[in-house]
Design a protein around this motif. Structure first.
Motif, PDB file in Angstrom:
ATOM      1  N   GLY A  34       7.713  12.381   5.568  1.00 41.19           N
ATOM      2  CA  GLY A  34       7.680  13.800   5.229  1.00 41.19           C
ATOM      3  C   GLY A  34       6.341  14.232   4.658  1.00 41.19           C
ATOM      4  N   HIS A  35       5.708  13.366   3.859  1.00 40.07           N
ATOM      5  CA  HIS A  35       4.396  13.697   3.290  1.00 40.07           C
ATOM      6  C   HIS A  35       3.323  13.755   4.390  1.00 40.07           C
ATOM      7  CE1 HIS A  35       6.115  13.348  -0.624  1.00 40.07           C
ATOM      8  NE2 HIS A  35       6.333  12.052  -0.522  1.00 40.07           N
ATOM      9  N   TRP A  36       3.424  12.863   5.361  1.00 38.02           N
ATOM     10  CA  TRP A  36       2.455  12.887   6.459  1.00 38.02           C
ATOM     11  C   TRP A  36       2.627  14.154   7.293  1.00 38.02           C
ATOM     12  CZ3 TRP A  36       4.419   7.374   8.053  1.00 38.02           C
ATOM     13  CH2 TRP A  36       4.103   6.475   7.040  1.00 38.02           C
ATOM     14  N   GLN A  37       3.885  14.531   7.534  1.00 35.71           N
ATOM     15  CA  GLN A  37       4.146  15.759   8.285  1.00 35.71           C
ATOM     16  C   GLN A  37       3.681  16.982   7.507  1.00 35.71           C
ATOM     17  OE1 GLN A  37       8.368  15.312   8.855  1.00 35.71           O
ATOM     18  NE2 GLN A  37       8.143  14.380  10.881  1.00 35.71           N
ATOM     19  N   GLU A  38       3.842  16.931   6.190  1.00 34.89           N
ATOM     20  CA  GLU A  38       3.443  18.057   5.343  1.00 34.89           C
ATOM     21  C   GLU A  38       1.958  18.365   5.511  1.00 34.89           C
ATOM     22  OE1 GLU A  38       3.088  18.712   0.563  1.00 34.89           O
ATOM     23  OE2 GLU A  38       4.957  17.846   1.317  1.00 34.89           O
ATOM     24  N   HIS A  39       1.141  17.324   5.572  1.00 38.24           N
ATOM     25  CA  HIS A  39      -0.303  17.517   5.749  1.00 38.24           C
ATOM     26  C   HIS A  39      -0.585  18.221   7.077  1.00 38.24           C
ATOM     27  CE1 HIS A  39      -4.603  16.700   5.508  1.00 38.24           C
ATOM     28  NE2 HIS A  39      -4.535  16.217   6.747  1.00 38.24           N
TER      29      HIS A  39
ATOM     30  N   GLY B  39       0.808  -1.217   0.000  1.00 38.55           N
ATOM     31  CA  GLY B  39       0.000   0.000   0.000  1.00 38.55           C
ATOM     32  C   GLY B  39       0.839   1.263   0.000  1.00 38.55           C
ATOM     33  N   LEU B  40       1.934   1.269   0.759  1.00 37.94           N
ATOM     34  CA  LEU B  40       2.805   2.440   0.792  1.00 37.94           C
ATOM     35  C   LEU B  40       3.461   2.685  -0.557  1.00 37.94           C
ATOM     36  CD1 LEU B  40       4.530   2.072   4.285  1.00 37.94           C
ATOM     37  CD2 LEU B  40       2.914   3.834   3.586  1.00 37.94           C
ATOM     38  N   LEU B  41       3.892   1.604  -1.204  1.00 39.07           N
ATOM     39  CA  LEU B  41       4.502   1.749  -2.529  1.00 39.07           C
ATOM     40  C   LEU B  41       3.501   2.298  -3.541  1.00 39.07           C
ATOM     41  CD1 LEU B  41       6.536  -1.593  -2.689  1.00 39.07           C
ATOM     42  CD2 LEU B  41       7.492   0.714  -2.595  1.00 39.07           C
ATOM     43  N   ALA B  42       2.276   1.760  -3.508  1.00 33.66           N
ATOM     44  CA  ALA B  42       1.243   2.223  -4.442  1.00 33.66           C
ATOM     45  C   ALA B  42       0.869   3.678  -4.167  1.00 33.66           C
ATOM     46  CB  ALA B  42       0.006   1.326  -4.333  1.00 33.66           C
ATOM     47  N   HIS B  43       0.724   4.007  -2.885  1.00 36.66           N
ATOM     48  CA  HIS B  43       0.362   5.385  -2.527  1.00 36.66           C
ATOM     49  C   HIS B  43       1.444   6.370  -2.960  1.00 36.66           C
ATOM     50  CE1 HIS B  43      -1.154   8.820  -0.298  1.00 36.66           C
ATOM     51  NE2 HIS B  43       0.012   8.917   0.318  1.00 36.66           N
TER      52      HIS B  43
ATOM     53  N   LEU C 127       9.773  -1.809   3.759  1.00 33.78           N
ATOM     54  CA  LEU C 127       8.820  -1.101   4.619  1.00 33.78           C
ATOM     55  C   LEU C 127       9.514  -0.016   5.421  1.00 33.78           C
ATOM     56  CD1 LEU C 127       6.043  -0.713   5.881  1.00 33.78           C
ATOM     57  CD2 LEU C 127       6.576  -2.596   7.456  1.00 33.78           C
ATOM     58  N   GLY C 128      10.659  -0.351   6.020  1.00 28.16           N
ATOM     59  CA  GLY C 128      11.389   0.638   6.810  1.00 28.16           C
ATOM     60  C   GLY C 128      11.807   1.832   5.985  1.00 28.16           C
ATOM     61  N   ARG C 129      12.251   1.574   4.761  1.00 23.48           N
ATOM     62  CA  ARG C 129      12.679   2.657   3.861  1.00 23.48           C
ATOM     63  C   ARG C 129      11.493   3.531   3.470  1.00 23.48           C
ATOM     64  NH1 ARG C 129      17.087   3.468   0.328  1.00 23.48           N
ATOM     65  NH2 ARG C 129      16.581   4.460  -1.651  1.00 23.48           N
ATOM     66  N   GLN C 130      10.340   2.907   3.185  1.00 21.91           N
ATOM     67  CA  GLN C 130       9.158   3.664   2.788  1.00 21.91           C
ATOM     68  C   GLN C 130       8.617   4.525   3.928  1.00 21.91           C
ATOM     69  OE1 GLN C 130       7.557   4.115  -0.246  1.00 21.91           O
ATOM     70  NE2 GLN C 130       9.480   3.183  -0.937  1.00 21.91           N
ATOM     71  N   VAL C 131       8.659   4.004   5.143  1.00 27.27           N
ATOM     72  CA  VAL C 131       8.188   4.793   6.284  1.00 27.27           C
ATOM     73  C   VAL C 131       9.019   6.062   6.428  1.00 27.27           C
ATOM     74  CG1 VAL C 131       8.056   4.840   8.802  1.00 27.27           C
ATOM     75  CG2 VAL C 131       7.174   2.874   7.559  1.00 27.27           C
ATOM     76  N   ILE C 132      10.344   5.917   6.265  1.00 27.50           N
ATOM     77  CA  ILE C 132      11.217   7.089   6.366  1.00 27.50           C
ATOM     78  C   ILE C 132      10.953   8.067   5.219  1.00 27.50           C
ATOM     79  CG2 ILE C 132      13.619   7.842   6.253  1.00 27.50           C
ATOM     80  CD1 ILE C 132      14.371   5.233   7.668  1.00 27.50           C
TER      81      ILE C 132
END
Length: 405
Positions: free
Chosen positions: A90-95, A18-22, A81-86
């Motif tokens: 930034g996008h989550w913080q941006e919101h 899901g993170l990769l697709a998003h 997964l660990g790489r995608q979370v990092i």
């Protein structure tokens, strides 16, 4: 081959997919097809490592949403997964930052796009936030967000190049119809026109009458630090544009077979961002003697790398725990020791470490001696060079992932 995962591992695979697709959907919706233009982050990367920047334009990423995660070992999935979370934090913080700034009533534009062509090369800048003030003292502030595990003492040169490119384009393109704002009526407008449409704010027709600055907001899990201001600079902007042209044309040479990726210049010396490069597995910088991972030496090296990763995680946990304890100690309002179990704790103020201000010493010497060269010679005679020592570097190889047979 599909793996017999536990329920926990299946959940992590689902989340990773899901993170990769998003990430790919968000990039496509906000940034478009990045292979069709040079962006500011590409320029920043190109100023530090042309090989990495060109590889990025050629789509040489280690993993994508099309990767069949079901065929990968659980450890590989955990690494992705660990790489995608990092990367996506930034996008989550941006919101969240956008909501906080809007709550203040400031006039804010998210994701302003500047689109130009320079020497036949399409270039686009996507600015996280633009803050605008009209009236007698018109001002524009560019705010770029950077998510960091730890707040750095100074910014990477690639980040600074990105900021100089953004603020330089704002000023140089001010009166040109190259500004657009997604999901609004603003498309191919001048900057004053765009702000008039968005906020009914009147700005001068010339940027020379406007206070323009760019800032970086570095955000960790518990701290925020601003870096700036970065001001428009024609020479640095020209260097950014020439770098964009070099990336574009070099990528085209690689596509047509006129150039090999490993023939392109790369970052020399140690650089912390090399571990994050998607194409570091065969980089000429890291030409090495290959040792079997099953050999005694190979096993020891792998164990060292694992221990260093654990150390980094522990140091982060310790720093977070110490910060919480300091805050709690301050709230309690005591100055004495706190004891619990077999340990005792106390927060004290320690005097800062004394350092020598070299520039100030030089000024004092010149005033006493009256000769710049003699003062410099005296200062050099008093300098002491520490003994050379060996340093062991451990870096991660980001190999292109392949499905297990």
């Amino acid at each position: 081959m599909q793996h017999n995962d536990t329920k926990e591992q299946r959940l992590l695979r689902l989340l990773t997919q899901g993170l990769l697709a998003h990430a790919e959907q968000k990039t496509a919706s906000e940034l478009g097809d990045r292979s069709q233009y040079i962006g500011m982050s590409d320029i920043g990367k190109g100023m530090e490592c042309m090989r990495s920047a060109v590889a990025g334009k050629l789509g040489m990423s280690a993993v994508s949403a099309a990767t069949d995660l079901g065929t990968l070992p659980p450890d590989d999935v955990a690494s992705i997964l660990g790489r995608q979370v990092i990367l996506q934090r930034g996008h989550w913080q941006e919101h969240g930052i956008e909501k906080a700034l809007v709550a203040t009533g400031v006039k804010l534009v998210p994701q302003l796009e500047i689109s130009i062509e320079h020497n036949g090369v399409p270039i686009k800048a996507h600015l996280d936030f633009i803050l605008v003030w009209g009236g007698k003292r018109p001002a524009v502030r560019i705010l770029e967000l950077k998510s960091n595990e730890r707040i750095p003492d100074s910014l990477y040169a690639s980040y600074e190049a990105q900021l100089y490119g953004q603020v330089g384009l704002i000023k140089s393109c001010w009166a040109d119809p190259c500004f657009s704002i997604p999901e609004t009526d603003v498309s191919e407008a001048t900057f004053p026109e765009a702000m008039r449409i968005m906020f009914d704010v009147e700005l001068p027709e010339s940027p020379n009458a406007v206070d323009i600055e760019a800032w970086v907001l570095s955000i960790s899990m518990s701290k925020v630090k601003p870096f700036g201001p970065y001001l428009p600079d024609e020479d640095i902007l020209e260097a950014c544009l020439q770098t964009a042209v070099a990336i574009w044309r070099t990528a085209e040479d690689v596509r047509t077979g006129n150039l090999e990726l490993n023939d392109i210049d790369y970052c020399r010396g140690f650089h912390p961002l090399c571990d994050w490069c998607d194409v570091n597995s065969d980089c000429p910088k890291f030409q090495a003697v290959s040792i079997s991972s099953d050999s005694v030496c190979g096993l020891e090296l792998e164990e060292l790398a694992m221990l260093k990763e654990r150390k980094a995680d522990l140091e982060g946990c310790i720093a977070d725990a110490e910060e919480r304890i300091r805050q709690t100690y301050s709230l309690i309002g005591v100055q004495d020791w706190i004891s619990t179990g077999d340990h005792r704790f106390r927060v004290t103020t320690v005097a800062g470490r004394k350092t020598l201000d070299r520039a100030l010493v030089m000024d004092k010497l010149i005033s006493l001696i009256g000769d710049d060269l003699r003062a410099q010679a005296v200062l050099e005679q008093c300098e002491k060079t520490g003994k050379a020592h060996d340093r062991l570097y451990v870096g991660r190889i980001n190999k292109p992932l392949k499905s297990a047979a």
